[in-house]
Design an enzyme around this catalytic site. Structure first.
Site, PDB file in Angstrom:
ATOM      1  N   GLU A  97      11.596 -76.408 -13.489  1.00 15.94           N
ATOM      2  CA  GLU A  97      10.935 -75.489 -14.248  1.00 15.94           C
ATOM      3  C   GLU A  97      11.709 -74.484 -14.752  1.00 15.94           C
ATOM      4  OE1 GLU A  97       7.935 -72.901 -12.217  1.00 15.94           O
ATOM      5  OE2 GLU A  97       6.596 -73.345 -13.976  1.00 15.94           O
ATOM      6  N   ASN A 149       3.194 -63.053 -13.060  1.00 14.65           N
ATOM      7  CA  ASN A 149       3.122 -63.279 -14.536  1.00 14.65           C
ATOM      8  C   ASN A 149       1.934 -62.769 -15.370  1.00 14.65           C
ATOM      9  OD1 ASN A 149       2.104 -65.741 -13.410  1.00 14.65           O
ATOM     10  ND2 ASN A 149       2.924 -66.999 -14.970  1.00 14.65           N
ATOM     11  N   LYS A 157      -4.491 -61.072  -2.925  1.00 11.89           N
ATOM     12  CA  LYS A 157      -3.280 -60.684  -2.766  1.00 11.89           C
ATOM     13  C   LYS A 157      -2.407 -60.842  -3.829  1.00 11.89           C
ATOM     14  CE  LYS A 157       0.739 -62.226  -1.271  1.00 11.89           C
ATOM     15  NZ  LYS A 157       1.806 -61.177  -2.312  1.00 11.89           N
ATOM     16  N   CYS A 164       2.919 -70.667 -16.606  1.00  9.97           N
ATOM     17  CA  CYS A 164       2.891 -71.939 -16.143  1.00  9.97           C
ATOM     18  C   CYS A 164       2.752 -72.992 -17.144  1.00  9.97           C
ATOM     19  CB  CYS A 164       1.806 -72.029 -15.166  1.00  9.97           C
ATOM     20  SG  CYS A 164       0.014 -71.690 -15.668  1.00  9.97           S
ATOM     21  N   GLU A 204      -2.590 -74.194  -7.834  1.00 13.12           N
ATOM     22  CA  GLU A 204      -2.078 -74.137  -9.237  1.00 13.12           C
ATOM     23  C   GLU A 204      -0.597 -73.819  -9.306  1.00 13.12           C
ATOM     24  OE1 GLU A 204      -3.859 -75.095 -11.822  1.00 13.12           O
ATOM     25  OE2 GLU A 204      -6.017 -75.008 -10.760  1.00 13.12           O
ATOM     26  N   GLU A 264      -9.316 -75.261 -11.824  1.00  6.00           N
ATOM     27  CA  GLU A 264      -9.754 -73.825 -12.321  1.00  6.00           C
ATOM     28  C   GLU A 264     -10.633 -73.910 -13.493  1.00  6.00           C
ATOM     29  OE1 GLU A 264      -6.689 -70.863 -11.804  1.00  6.00           O
ATOM     30  OE2 GLU A 264      -7.454 -70.690  -9.611  1.00  6.00           O
TER      31      GLU A 264
HETATM   32  P1  NAD Z   1       5.799 -67.561  -5.813  1.00  5.73           P
HETATM   33  O1  NAD Z   1       5.202 -68.747  -5.425  1.00  5.73           O
HETATM   34  O2  NAD Z   1       7.013 -66.787  -5.532  1.00  5.73           O
HETATM   35  O3  NAD Z   1       4.689 -66.244  -5.393  1.00  5.73           O
HETATM   36  C1  NAD Z   1       3.202 -66.452  -5.748  1.00  5.73           C
HETATM   37  C2  NAD Z   1       2.429 -65.577  -4.904  1.00  5.73           C
HETATM   38  O4  NAD Z   1       2.376 -66.128  -3.427  1.00  5.73           O
HETATM   39  C3  NAD Z   1       2.892 -64.211  -4.632  1.00  5.73           C
HETATM   40  O5  NAD Z   1       1.799 -63.353  -4.418  1.00  5.73           O
HETATM   41  C4  NAD Z   1       3.697 -64.058  -3.371  1.00  5.73           C
HETATM   42  O6  NAD Z   1       3.858 -62.991  -2.782  1.00  5.73           O
HETATM   43  C5  NAD Z   1       2.904 -65.082  -2.587  1.00  5.73           C
HETATM   44  N1  NAD Z   1       3.637 -65.789  -1.654  1.00  5.73           N
HETATM   45  C6  NAD Z   1       5.251 -66.013  -1.354  1.00  5.73           C
HETATM   46  N2  NAD Z   1       5.335 -66.534  -0.245  1.00  5.73           N
HETATM   47  C7  NAD Z   1       4.415 -66.803   0.304  1.00  5.73           C
HETATM   48  C8  NAD Z   1       4.015 -67.112   1.713  1.00  5.73           C
HETATM   49  N3  NAD Z   1       5.004 -67.819   2.408  1.00  5.73           N
HETATM   50  N4  NAD Z   1       2.650 -67.314   2.049  1.00  5.73           N
HETATM   51  C9  NAD Z   1       1.763 -66.624   1.297  1.00  5.73           C
HETATM   52  N5  NAD Z   1       1.938 -66.353  -0.048  1.00  5.73           N
HETATM   53  C10 NAD Z   1       3.202 -66.197  -0.352  1.00  5.73           C
HETATM   54  O7  NAD Z   1       5.638 -67.529  -7.413  1.00  5.73           O
HETATM   55  P2  NAD Z   1       6.716 -66.774  -8.297  1.00  5.73           P
HETATM   56  O8  NAD Z   1       7.715 -67.406  -8.589  1.00  5.73           O
HETATM   57  O9  NAD Z   1       6.415 -65.308  -8.391  1.00  5.73           O
HETATM   58  O10 NAD Z   1       5.492 -67.118  -9.635  1.00  5.73           O
HETATM   59  C11 NAD Z   1       5.962 -68.055 -10.643  1.00  5.73           C
HETATM   60  C12 NAD Z   1       5.255 -69.154 -10.441  1.00  5.73           C
HETATM   61  O11 NAD Z   1       3.934 -69.502 -10.393  1.00  5.73           O
HETATM   62  C13 NAD Z   1       5.891 -70.438 -11.448  1.00  5.73           C
HETATM   63  O12 NAD Z   1       6.310 -71.716 -10.875  1.00  5.73           O
HETATM   64  C14 NAD Z   1       4.785 -70.750 -12.266  1.00  5.73           C
HETATM   65  O13 NAD Z   1       4.641 -71.830 -12.818  1.00  5.73           O
HETATM   66  C15 NAD Z   1       3.526 -70.601 -11.195  1.00  5.73           C
HETATM   67  N6  NAD Z   1       2.321 -70.526 -12.039  1.00  5.73           N
HETATM   68  C16 NAD Z   1       1.337 -71.452 -12.081  1.00  5.73           C
HETATM   69  C17 NAD Z   1       0.134 -71.170 -12.629  1.00  5.73           C
HETATM   70  C18 NAD Z   1      -0.865 -72.299 -12.839  1.00  5.73           C
HETATM   71  O14 NAD Z   1      -1.908 -72.205 -12.895  1.00  5.73           O
HETATM   72  N7  NAD Z   1      -0.658 -73.598 -12.387  1.00  5.73           N
HETATM   73  C19 NAD Z   1      -0.061 -70.132 -13.424  1.00  5.73           C
HETATM   74  C20 NAD Z   1       0.891 -68.887 -13.313  1.00  5.73           C
HETATM   75  C21 NAD Z   1       1.983 -69.157 -12.860  1.00  5.73           C
END
Ligand code: NAD
Length: 487
Positions: A389, A156, A179, A288, A254, A466
């Site tokens: 969410e 995002n 990554k 997020c 996060e 962070e």
């Molecule tokens: P996701 O958890 O599917 O993926 C995030 C990252 O993790 C990607 O790089 C993905 O390839 C990697 N990943 C996925 N499975 C993994 C595993 N088994 N081992 C290691 N890495 C793995 O997240 P998403 O759905 O693509 O992103 C949106 C989410 O991120 C939302 O829930 C959003 O709220 C959250 N987010 C949080 C913040 C914050 O600062 N709290 C900021 C931005 C987004």
């Protein structure tokens, strides 16, 4: 590598200070607004991850021995080079992420600014000394880097979320293997080149694009990785946390949020409605800390709902590349399906859609994952719109009778990332600051994150911080030293 999107891109991993040719498994990246091919990038194998981690480990002794001020100087050069490249990077970020040109520029500038923030901190880091532990005995607390940091981020905000980690990690003397999400590798790969050209030594930042279960898990479980800095969804974060715990690694998570906004009867209602619209629909609702639940006092609710609906109707949905667009597409078909399912469930249970409700009719947008800004009133509190969410441009609004009810509803969520309250009553504002269960409360303010303040959630929103000087504590360890003078 040219950052401008011309023909389809082909990119390999970035390891040891250089871009490698694409070989082996590849990710296919398409434009979320048009469905057109953007290019192919490496899906890093465990062997490629190993090479990246070893490069980071090899760079560690020299980088960590430098002083903070010296690392700050390098970070400053990196931030400057990044800032100078923003216009060049915008088309790349728009093509792979889908966001609008304006949003891409804001994201990239913010990311460069975060590096600059930590660069400036290089001359300010102080330690602790504990004199007189006993006669002739003094204590000191040293701050030491952790080692190789795995930085895993979603799609995002690919660059700000990475720079939130790079700034404190690099300043503290760690090296990094990043990554990016498997749909947004290109801007990150180009950024690593820019930072290296600006003076970051080879191996200090490496990039391994790839899938989560494949590349991501190989990185998290690599024995030389000492800290995992993860941003993403709650289920993935919990899995990553468990894998990291098995290797006794440090971790910050996060994760997702469902931020409440409370609008009281004494608030500046126009400003509150604007903040709600911006806070919910920015980045097509995929943030997020987006405002994901709005609670408004029933005595003023009709006017506020009308004002929010009017703003949502006026927002121009269009291709990210169109300078007139205010909202681009959602990032993926999967993401759009999830949000549509959540909305449909809320409506089936009694919620009323007053604006939007699904993809726009415009045939020019039929090839992308567009979703109209949507306002839905009073879905039941058990519905997914209240309990899950909602990561897209759908704003649920509920009427509440008073502040007690608003606070109770706001805290009724598995998440605890951010929150906001709009009131002119000091007691209500102070109560919100003290009693909302989350890591951030904005009072009469748009929900903007400041580098100066720590950011991070409670409950299902994760742990660790962070931003702020506090972030340094999550990228370094303390060591106690005792010095006894000769008798
Ligand atoms: P996701 O958890 O599917 O993926 C995030 C990252 O993790 C990607 O790089 C993905 O390839 C990697 N990943 C996925 N499975 C993994 C595993 N088994 N081992 C290691 N890495 C793995 O997240 P998403 O759905 O693509 O992103 C949106 C989410 O991120 C939302 O829930 C959003 O709220 C959250 N987010 C949080 C913040 C914050 O600062 N709290 C900021 C931005 C987004």
């Amino acid at each position: 590598m040219s950052a401008t999107v011309g023909g389809a891109l082909e990119r390999g991993i970035f390891v040891d200070g250089r871009a490698h040719a694409l070989e082996g498994e590849a990710l296919t990246i398409t434009n979320p607004g048009t469905g057109e091919l953007v290019g192919r990038a490496a899906s890093a194998s465990p062997e490629a991850v190993d090479a990246a981690v070893r490069s980071a480990q090899a760079a560690l002794p020299e980088w960590s021995r430098r002083g903070y001020a010296d690392r700050g100087t390098v970070l400053h050069a990196c931030a400057q080079a990044f800032e100078d490249s923003v216009d060049d990077l915008v088309p790349l970020l728009v093509a792979e992420q889908g966001k609008t040109i304006r949003e891409a520029r804001i994201e990239l500038r913010k990311a460069a600014d975060t590096l600059e923030h930590y660069a400036g901190m290089g001359r300010e880091v102080r330690g602790v000394s504990v004199p007189g532990l006993a006669p002739g005995v003094d204590g000191r607390v040293l701050r030491r880097p952790l080692g190789v940091v795995a930085a895993i981020v979603p799609w995002n905000f690919p660059t700000t979320l990475l720079c939130n980690k790079l700034g404190p990690a690099l300043l503290c003397g760690n090296t990094v293997v990043a990554k990016p999400a498997d749909t947004t590798p290109f801007t990150t790969l180009r950024l690593a080149e820019i930072l290296t050209e600006a003076g970051l030594p080879a191996g200090v930042v490496n990039v391994v694009p790839g899938t989560g279960p494949g590349t991501g898990e190989a990185l998290v479980t690599h024995p030389l990785v000492r800290k995992v800095a993860f941003t993403g969804s709650t289920p993935t974060g919990e899995r990553v946390g468990a894998l990291a715990a098995a290797g006794s690694k440090r971790v910050t998570l996060e994760l997702g949020g469902s931020d409440p906004m409370i609008i009281c009867d004494d608030a500046d209602l126009d400003r509150a409605a604007s903040a709600a619209s911006m806070g919910r629909f920015y980045n097509c609702g995929q943030a997020c800390l987006a405002i994901k639940r709005v609670f408004v006092f029933e005595s003023v609710a009709d006017g506020v709902i009308d004002a929010i609906a009017a703003k949502a109707t006026k927002l121009r949905v269009g291709l990210g590349t169109d300078p007139e667009s205010q909202i681009g597409p959602m990032h993926s078909e999967r993401q759009r399906q999830i949000v549509q399912r959540q909305l449909d469930a809320g409506v089936a249970a009694g919620g009323e859609v007053i604006v939007g409700g699904g993809p726009p009719d415009d045939p020019a947008l039929a090839n992308g994952w567009f979703f109209s800004p949507t306002v839905v009133v009073e879905p039941p509190r058990e519905s997914p719109l209240a309990q899950e969410e909602v990561f897209g441009p759908v704003m649920p609004v509920w009427r509440v009778k008073d502040f007690d009810e608003a606070m109770e509803r706001a805290n009724d969520s598995p998440f605890g990332l951010g929150s906001s309250v709009w009131t002119r009553d000091l007691d209500r504002a102070e109560r919100a600051a003290a009693e909302l269960d989350c890591g951030y409360t904005w009072i009469n303010s748009p929900t903007k994150v400041y580098d100066e303040l720590p950011f991070g959630g409670l409950k299902a929103s994760g742990y660790g911080k962070e931003h702020g000087t506090e972030a340094l504590d999550f990228y370094s360890d303390t060591k106690s030293v005792v010095v006894k003078r000769a008798p």
